[in-house]
Design a protein around this motif. Structure first.
Motif, PDB file in Angstrom:
ATOM      1  N   GLU A 213       0.834  -1.210   0.000  1.00 47.80           N
ATOM      2  CA  GLU A 213       0.000   0.000   0.000  1.00 47.80           C
ATOM      3  C   GLU A 213       0.869   1.261   0.000  1.00 47.80           C
ATOM      4  O   GLU A 213       0.541   2.260  -0.656  1.00 47.80           O
ATOM      5  N   LYS A 216       2.137   1.839  -3.473  1.00 50.88           N
ATOM      6  CA  LYS A 216       1.074   2.334  -4.348  1.00 50.88           C
ATOM      7  C   LYS A 216       0.816   3.818  -4.118  1.00 50.88           C
ATOM      8  O   LYS A 216       0.515   4.563  -5.053  1.00 50.88           O
ATOM      9  N   GLU A 217       0.921   4.240  -2.852  1.00 56.28           N
ATOM     10  CA  GLU A 217       0.717   5.654  -2.547  1.00 56.28           C
ATOM     11  C   GLU A 217       1.843   6.513  -3.118  1.00 56.28           C
ATOM     12  O   GLU A 217       1.618   7.627  -3.591  1.00 56.28           O
ATOM     13  N   PRO A 220       2.063   4.195  -8.147  1.00 58.09           N
ATOM     14  CA  PRO A 220       1.548   2.867  -8.529  1.00 58.09           C
ATOM     15  C   PRO A 220       2.422   2.142  -9.551  1.00 58.09           C
ATOM     16  O   PRO A 220       2.454   0.917  -9.582  1.00 58.09           O
ATOM     17  N   GLN A 221       3.170   2.893 -10.369  1.00 56.95           N
ATOM     18  CA  GLN A 221       3.991   2.265 -11.394  1.00 56.95           C
ATOM     19  C   GLN A 221       5.217   1.544 -10.822  1.00 56.95           C
ATOM     20  O   GLN A 221       5.877   0.781 -11.522  1.00 56.95           O
TER      21      GLN A 221
END
Length: 485
Positions: A213, A216-217, A220-221
């Motif tokens: 998580e 991703k914050e 996201p890549q």
């Protein structure tokens, strides 16, 4: 420097020097003993020696740094390397082990290439030796840059002192113990690297809450292998695997194993070690990005993320052991490169070109002096700390892969490769890589790709237009193939 860190690093240095002393006492003062260990390496020592000399400081600094910045898109380098290493074991190792013994018991790659064809092969030996010296000096400087950065960021010492200490210890055990010292220290260093690349990412992962998580914050890549990455970029990264066929410091290990029958065991050990180590390095970079974000850790140089995690998470005594893993990665590769460079200067240039009547002890003496000379030049080049470790390694890796890779493969698999085909192909590969680097075209595609293709094409074309090897040399090729089959 912290006392615990000093104990760990000091103990590591003493162990390496002790192995060098042991090897010195057990190395015969002849060319084959000093440069190839008498062809008596066990499968375990051969596999970990090849792996440790392959995975230089970039596996603990350069690769985690690339992963920290780009995320999973950097994993294509790892994919290419694993595939390339496996094919190297399957395609090159058995044929090279048999063929080098048949070809006048060659102890260096230039010596093998020179003996493969229908004359004394001195032009090919000389060109091979010069390519090795030029690119290995560059490669060695990358290792010394890593050593300088380690001492500067981890121990608070000067960058220049780090270069001098790293170079000093490596030169000491390589100078006296030769190939046996390099191989035995590589084995120990490979074990240290393996443990470090398992411990650091696993412990950092357990301490990080919801690392996926967090990533991703941030972006996201970071968790995408293909999103935002062009096909050319993927090809460039995966093309690192092409380099394996032409790395003299790696494939020379295949020549030194006791028997071809032990190569499958060595392959299983080597590939198991490599897969765990490479993916551990990728884990350090990715988990390090999540950890530094969660705990607000400042990372000014992404290539030092392994150092930062080791110092923050672990007790100084354990951190010292983990930081010794970086030294292990750096020194194992530098020692191998110094020895191969020294073998080219002493055996392929001094002995075969200028002093054919020199005794074995004289050749070994020149080899030892060459170790010092190459390291001094590499140390001078490493004085610029702004150079990227991965960038320096990438340039040298491409140079060897393009110059030697196609020629080694053709020499082992195509009986009609001609002497001049090998000469022109090798020059073409090296020149294309150097021009590509000079013109700054690396952003277009990794320089090993055009260099490898050009060298392969020229070697085949010139071989078709020039005389084949003599019947005697063709019979030697057939005998190698018969033994393999």
């Amino acid at each position: 420097m912290d006392t615990y860190l000093l104990i760990s690093i000091g103990s590591y240095f003493l162990v390496m020097l002790a192995i060098g002393l042991y090897a010195y006492r057990n190395t015969q003062d002849d060319v084959e003993g000093y440069l190839l260990g008498g062809r008596q390496l066990t499968p375990g020592v051969m596999a970990l020696s090849a792996g440790a000399s392959d995975m230089s400081g970039w596996i603990l600094m350069g690769l985690p740094g690339a992963m920290y910045i780009s995320g999973l898109s950097s994993a294509w380098i790892a994919v290419g390397l694993v595939v390339g290493a496996y094919l190297n074991y399957r395609m090159v190792a058995p044929r090279l082990r048999v063929y080098t013994e048949l070809a006048n018991d060659a102890v260096t790659i230039p010596d093998f290439l020179g003996s493969r064809f229908n004359n004394d092969g001195q032009a090919l030996r000389t060109i091979s030796a010069l390519v090795i010296i030029v690119f290995f000096t560059l490669y060695t400087s990358a290792g010394l840059v890593a050593g300088g950065k380690l001492f500067e960021s981890a121990f608070g010492q000067s960058y220049e002192l780090g270069i001098m200490l790293t170079a000093g210890v490596v030169v000491a055990y390589t100078l006296f113990g030769g190939f046996l010292a390099v191989s035995l220290t590589d084995f120990v260093q490979g074990c240290i690297m393996f443990l470090a690349l398992v411990i650091v990412p696993v412990v950092a992962f357990t301490l990080t809450e919801a690392p996926v998580e967090n990533l991703k914050e941030i972006d996201p890549q970071l968790l995408q292998m293909t999103t935002g990455v062009s096909v050319i970029a993927i090809i460039s990264s995966a093309a690192w695997g092409l380099g394996y066929f032409g790395q003299p410091h790696i494939i020379v290990r295949f020549m030194a194993i006791r028997s071809i029958r032990e190569l499958p065991t060595a392959r299983r050990i080597g590939m198991g070690w490599m897969i765990v180590s490479v993916f551990g390095a990728l884990g350090v970079g990715l988990i390090g990005r999540a950890y530094s974000s969660e705990f607000d850790v400042t990372v000014s140089d992404p290539e030092t993320i392994f150092i930062i995690l080791s110092q923050i998470i672990f007790h100084p005594l354990i951190a010292g052991f983990l930081l010794a893993a970086i030294l292990a990665a750096i020194m194992s590769t530098i020692s191998s490169q110094l020895l191969v460079s020294a073998s080219s200067l002493s055996e392929d240039l001094f002995h075969k070109a200028f002093a054919r009547n020199a005794s074995s002890s004289q050749v070994v003496l020149v080899g030892r002096l060459s170790v010092v000379a190459v390291c001094l030049v590499a140390g001078w080049l490493a004085l610029d700390p702004s150079e990227s470790i991965l960038g320096l390694v990438g340039n040298a890796w491409a140079g060897f892969g393009a110059a030697f890779g196609p020629i080694i493969l053709l020499a082992l698999f195509w009986r009609n490769l001609s002497y001049w085909g090998a000469v022109v192909g090798m020059i073409t590969g090296a020149v294309v890589v150097l021009i590509w680097i000079r013109l700054g075209l690396g952003g277009l595609i990794y320089e090993i790709v055009p260099g490898f293709i050009a060298a392969l094409g020229m070697a085949i074309l010139v071989s078709l237009l020039t005389p084949k090897p003599t019947p005697l040399k063709l019979a030697l090729f057939d005998e190698m193939k018969r033994q393999i089959d």
